[in-house]
Design a protein around this motif. Structure first.
Motif, PDB file in Angstrom:
ATOM      1  N   PRO A 182      -1.057  -2.873   8.279  1.00 39.76           N
ATOM      2  CA  PRO A 182      -0.726  -1.995   7.155  1.00 39.76           C
ATOM      3  C   PRO A 182      -1.286  -2.544   5.842  1.00 39.76           C
ATOM      4  O   PRO A 182      -1.435  -3.761   5.676  1.00 39.76           O
ATOM      5  CB  PRO A 182       0.808  -2.005   7.127  1.00 39.76           C
ATOM      6  CG  PRO A 182       1.220  -2.478   8.480  1.00 39.76           C
ATOM      7  CD  PRO A 182       0.132  -3.379   8.969  1.00 39.76           C
ATOM      8  N   VAL A 188       8.644   0.715   3.387  1.00 41.26           N
ATOM      9  CA  VAL A 188       9.554   0.554   4.511  1.00 41.26           C
ATOM     10  C   VAL A 188      10.976   0.744   4.009  1.00 41.26           C
ATOM     11  O   VAL A 188      11.232   0.679   2.802  1.00 41.26           O
ATOM     12  CB  VAL A 188       9.402  -0.837   5.160  1.00 41.26           C
ATOM     13  CG1 VAL A 188       7.953  -1.092   5.583  1.00 41.26           C
ATOM     14  CG2 VAL A 188       9.874  -1.948   4.212  1.00 41.26           C
ATOM     15  N   TRP A 212       5.823  -5.874   1.857  1.00 39.43           N
ATOM     16  CA  TRP A 212       6.257  -4.482   1.981  1.00 39.43           C
ATOM     17  C   TRP A 212       7.176  -4.099   0.832  1.00 39.43           C
ATOM     18  O   TRP A 212       7.950  -4.912   0.328  1.00 39.43           O
ATOM     19  CB  TRP A 212       6.989  -4.284   3.310  1.00 39.43           C
ATOM     20  CG  TRP A 212       6.170  -4.644   4.509  1.00 39.43           C
ATOM     21  CD1 TRP A 212       4.809  -4.664   4.606  1.00 39.43           C
ATOM     22  CD2 TRP A 212       6.667  -5.069   5.787  1.00 39.43           C
ATOM     23  NE1 TRP A 212       4.413  -5.046   5.863  1.00 39.43           N
ATOM     24  CE2 TRP A 212       5.529  -5.305   6.622  1.00 39.43           C
ATOM     25  CE3 TRP A 212       7.931  -5.257   6.327  1.00 39.43           C
ATOM     26  CZ2 TRP A 212       5.645  -5.725   7.939  1.00 39.43           C
ATOM     27  CZ3 TRP A 212       8.053  -5.679   7.646  1.00 39.43           C
ATOM     28  CH2 TRP A 212       6.922  -5.910   8.446  1.00 39.43           C
ATOM     29  N   GLU A 291       7.033   4.357   6.239  1.00 42.16           N
ATOM     30  CA  GLU A 291       6.153   4.014   7.357  1.00 42.16           C
ATOM     31  C   GLU A 291       6.951   3.631   8.593  1.00 42.16           C
ATOM     32  O   GLU A 291       6.658   4.088   9.702  1.00 42.16           O
ATOM     33  CB  GLU A 291       5.240   2.852   6.954  1.00 42.16           C
ATOM     34  CG  GLU A 291       4.250   3.173   5.852  1.00 42.16           C
ATOM     35  CD  GLU A 291       3.073   3.971   6.368  1.00 42.16           C
ATOM     36  OE1 GLU A 291       2.669   3.796   7.532  1.00 42.16           O
ATOM     37  OE2 GLU A 291       2.555   4.796   5.612  1.00 42.16           O
ATOM     38  N   ILE A 349      11.798  -3.199  14.242  1.00 43.69           N
ATOM     39  CA  ILE A 349      10.893  -2.290  13.539  1.00 43.69           C
ATOM     40  C   ILE A 349      10.818  -1.006  14.354  1.00 43.69           C
ATOM     41  O   ILE A 349      10.445  -1.023  15.525  1.00 43.69           O
ATOM     42  CB  ILE A 349       9.491  -2.917  13.392  1.00 43.69           C
ATOM     43  CG1 ILE A 349       9.576  -4.276  12.678  1.00 43.69           C
ATOM     44  CG2 ILE A 349       8.555  -1.970  12.644  1.00 43.69           C
ATOM     45  CD1 ILE A 349       8.247  -5.026  12.611  1.00 43.69           C
ATOM     46  N   ARG A 358       1.447   1.775  15.368  1.00 47.38           N
ATOM     47  CA  ARG A 358       1.827   1.439  13.992  1.00 47.38           C
ATOM     48  C   ARG A 358       2.961   0.411  13.995  1.00 47.38           C
ATOM     49  O   ARG A 358       2.952  -0.547  13.205  1.00 47.38           O
ATOM     50  CB  ARG A 358       2.274   2.696  13.241  1.00 47.38           C
ATOM     51  CG  ARG A 358       2.626   2.429  11.765  1.00 47.38           C
ATOM     52  CD  ARG A 358       3.337   3.630  11.138  1.00 47.38           C
ATOM     53  NE  ARG A 358       2.556   4.845  11.284  1.00 47.38           N
ATOM     54  CZ  ARG A 358       1.690   5.294  10.372  1.00 47.38           C
ATOM     55  NH1 ARG A 358       1.500   4.616   9.258  1.00 47.38           N
ATOM     56  NH2 ARG A 358       1.028   6.415  10.573  1.00 47.38           N
ATOM     57  N   PHE A 362       2.768  -3.371  12.256  1.00 48.50           N
ATOM     58  CA  PHE A 362       3.733  -3.952  11.311  1.00 48.50           C
ATOM     59  C   PHE A 362       4.261  -5.280  11.844  1.00 48.50           C
ATOM     60  O   PHE A 362       4.430  -6.244  11.078  1.00 48.50           O
ATOM     61  CB  PHE A 362       4.873  -2.965  11.039  1.00 48.50           C
ATOM     62  CG  PHE A 362       4.614  -2.053   9.877  1.00 48.50           C
ATOM     63  CD1 PHE A 362       5.082  -2.364   8.617  1.00 48.50           C
ATOM     64  CD2 PHE A 362       3.893  -0.888  10.044  1.00 48.50           C
ATOM     65  CE1 PHE A 362       4.837  -1.529   7.530  1.00 48.50           C
ATOM     66  CE2 PHE A 362       3.637  -0.037   8.975  1.00 48.50           C
ATOM     67  CZ  PHE A 362       4.108  -0.355   7.705  1.00 48.50           C
ATOM     68  N   GLN A 365       1.608  -7.882  11.254  1.00 52.27           N
ATOM     69  CA  GLN A 365       1.506  -8.285   9.851  1.00 52.27           C
ATOM     70  C   GLN A 365       2.660  -9.209   9.468  1.00 52.27           C
ATOM     71  O   GLN A 365       2.461 -10.201   8.750  1.00 52.27           O
ATOM     72  CB  GLN A 365       1.495  -7.066   8.930  1.00 52.27           C
ATOM     73  CG  GLN A 365       1.241  -7.442   7.468  1.00 52.27           C
ATOM     74  CD  GLN A 365       1.186  -6.245   6.551  1.00 52.27           C
ATOM     75  OE1 GLN A 365       2.017  -5.354   6.655  1.00 52.27           O
ATOM     76  NE2 GLN A 365       0.208  -6.221   5.670  1.00 52.27           N
TER      77      GLN A 365
END
Length: 381
Positions: A182, A188, A212, A291, A349, A358, A362, A365
């Motif tokens: 991302p 978030v 984030w 997201e 998540i 996706r 995350f 990351q």
């Protein structure tokens, strides 16, 4: 350590993969950690996910232990054995996919496959300090997985790092295409849920290190979704496993849980399906604005084995994970150190249905950001 119920080598020279003993491997019985299935005949064919692992040239190293019949959350199994939690031997390994999480945490496999009907990948992942993904419902094949029919259950991978977990999804999930990480300032939202304040603060700080932009959101139906998820799993597990009760072959906890499940009424199930529809819409709406959704995987540290064995309630172990089985959204647990060099807890998540890529991006990351912090922490210590 009771991690494996059987050890063998099958396949190529690639990554070592451990497989939960609810997933068929041709030539080996699928006993689901239960004496009631001790005389099961060997499976005639591989489950689809097992065939994909073998087609990739990876090596299956054995079948892993679990909470009996995959109907429990602690991983304690007095018939086939209780896997030792590799990061906290005095605490439960989590269930039901206890052996799969422990195999990865102990370094006995790079990848493990488990199943998640009410948190059974994410809970042991968080307990054992590894990553675990419950994919979008229906995205990964359940052909050759027990029980045969479930509106909640998903096959999902465990790994020590996100690169390996993403690679596992590419193998078991046709069409899975990894995404770039991302961008900075991804939006978030942390769900407001009851959880240990220290864990919440630790996970919030981890999200901040990832860069984030986080907001907070209260979902009024979260507790109702947890209860509805219990109703649905009870109805479906009684239909699949109820015939095993009354024979003196099940552990006391599972026998009692199944008998209670058999008292689920049609009206209760109808109410639960109504909650399923409305809660799923609420999650979809939240993901229109953000997201991903974030929350702890577990509300507190895993209970001590001694406490779990003496009757301490363990219902809270699935309080933050079960709602997403009901809704069908993909949910990933990523390990985060609670204290430097100490226990790891899970950050969950949650993403849009079908957008497992996706969710994994995350997770990758977050892992990258936390790894970048560690040398600084060590220098300051």
């Amino acid at each position: 350590m009771s991690i494996f119920v059987s050890e063998f080598e099958l396949g190529g020279a690639g990554k070592r993969v451990a497989v939960k003993d609810t997933i068929d491997i041709a030539g080996y019985p699928t006993r689901c950690g239960s004496r009631a299935l001790a005389d099961s005949a060997p499976a005639a064919r591989h489950a689809e996910v097992v065939q994909r692992v073998l087609d990739a040239g990876w090596k299956i190293v054995g079948k892993t232990n679990l909470h009996e019949l995959a109907f429990g959350v602690t991983g304690i199994n007095d018939w086939s054995g209780t896997p030792v939690n590799p990061q906290a031997p005095d605490r439960v390994p989590g269930g039901s996919s206890s052996g799969s999480a422990a195999a990865v945490g102990a370094g006995l496999a790079e990848i493990a496959l488990g199943t998640d009907t009410g948190g059974s990948v994410r809970v042991p992942a968080a307990c054992c300090g590894v990553a675990g993904l419950k994919p979008t419902y229906g995205r990964v094949s359940r052909v050759g997985v027990h029980p045969e029919h479930s509106s909640l259950d998903c096959v999902g991978p465990f790994a020590r790092d996100m690169a390996s977990l993403i690679e596992a999804m590419q193998v078991i999930c046709p069409g899975f295409a990894p995404r770039e990480l991302p961008g900075a300032n991804a939006r978030v939202v942390f769900l407001e849920v009851p959880a240990d304040p220290h864990i919440q603060a630790c996970l919030g700080a981890a999200a901040d290190r990832a860069g984030w932009r986080r907001a907070s959101l209260y979902l009024g139906e979260f507790e109702a979704a947890f209860a509805a998820g219990l109703t649905v799993i009870n109805h479906e597990n009684w239909a699949a496993l109820g015939q095993l009760t009354g024979k003196g072959l099940l552990g006391a906890d599972v026998e009692q849980r199944l008998l209670a499940a058999g008292r689920t009424t049609a009206a209760e199930l109808a109410d639960a399906q109504g909650v399923r529809a409305s809660f799923s819409r609420a999650i979809d709406a939240a993901l229109d604005d953000y997201e991903v959704l974030l929350l702890p995987t577990l509300a507190s540290l895993p209970p001590l084995l001694s406490e779990a064995r003496t009757g301490k309630s363990v219902a809270a172990l699935t309080s933050l994970v079960r709602p997403f089985n009901l809704s069908g959204h993909p949910a990933l647990s990523v390990p985060v150190e609670l204290e430097h060099g100490g226990l790891k807890v899970g950050l969950q998540i949650v993403g849009r249905k079908g957008d497992d890529e996706r969710v994994c991006a995350f997770g990758a990351q977050l892992e990258q950001a936390l790894a970048a912090e560690r040398p600084t922490n060590k220098k300051m210590a």
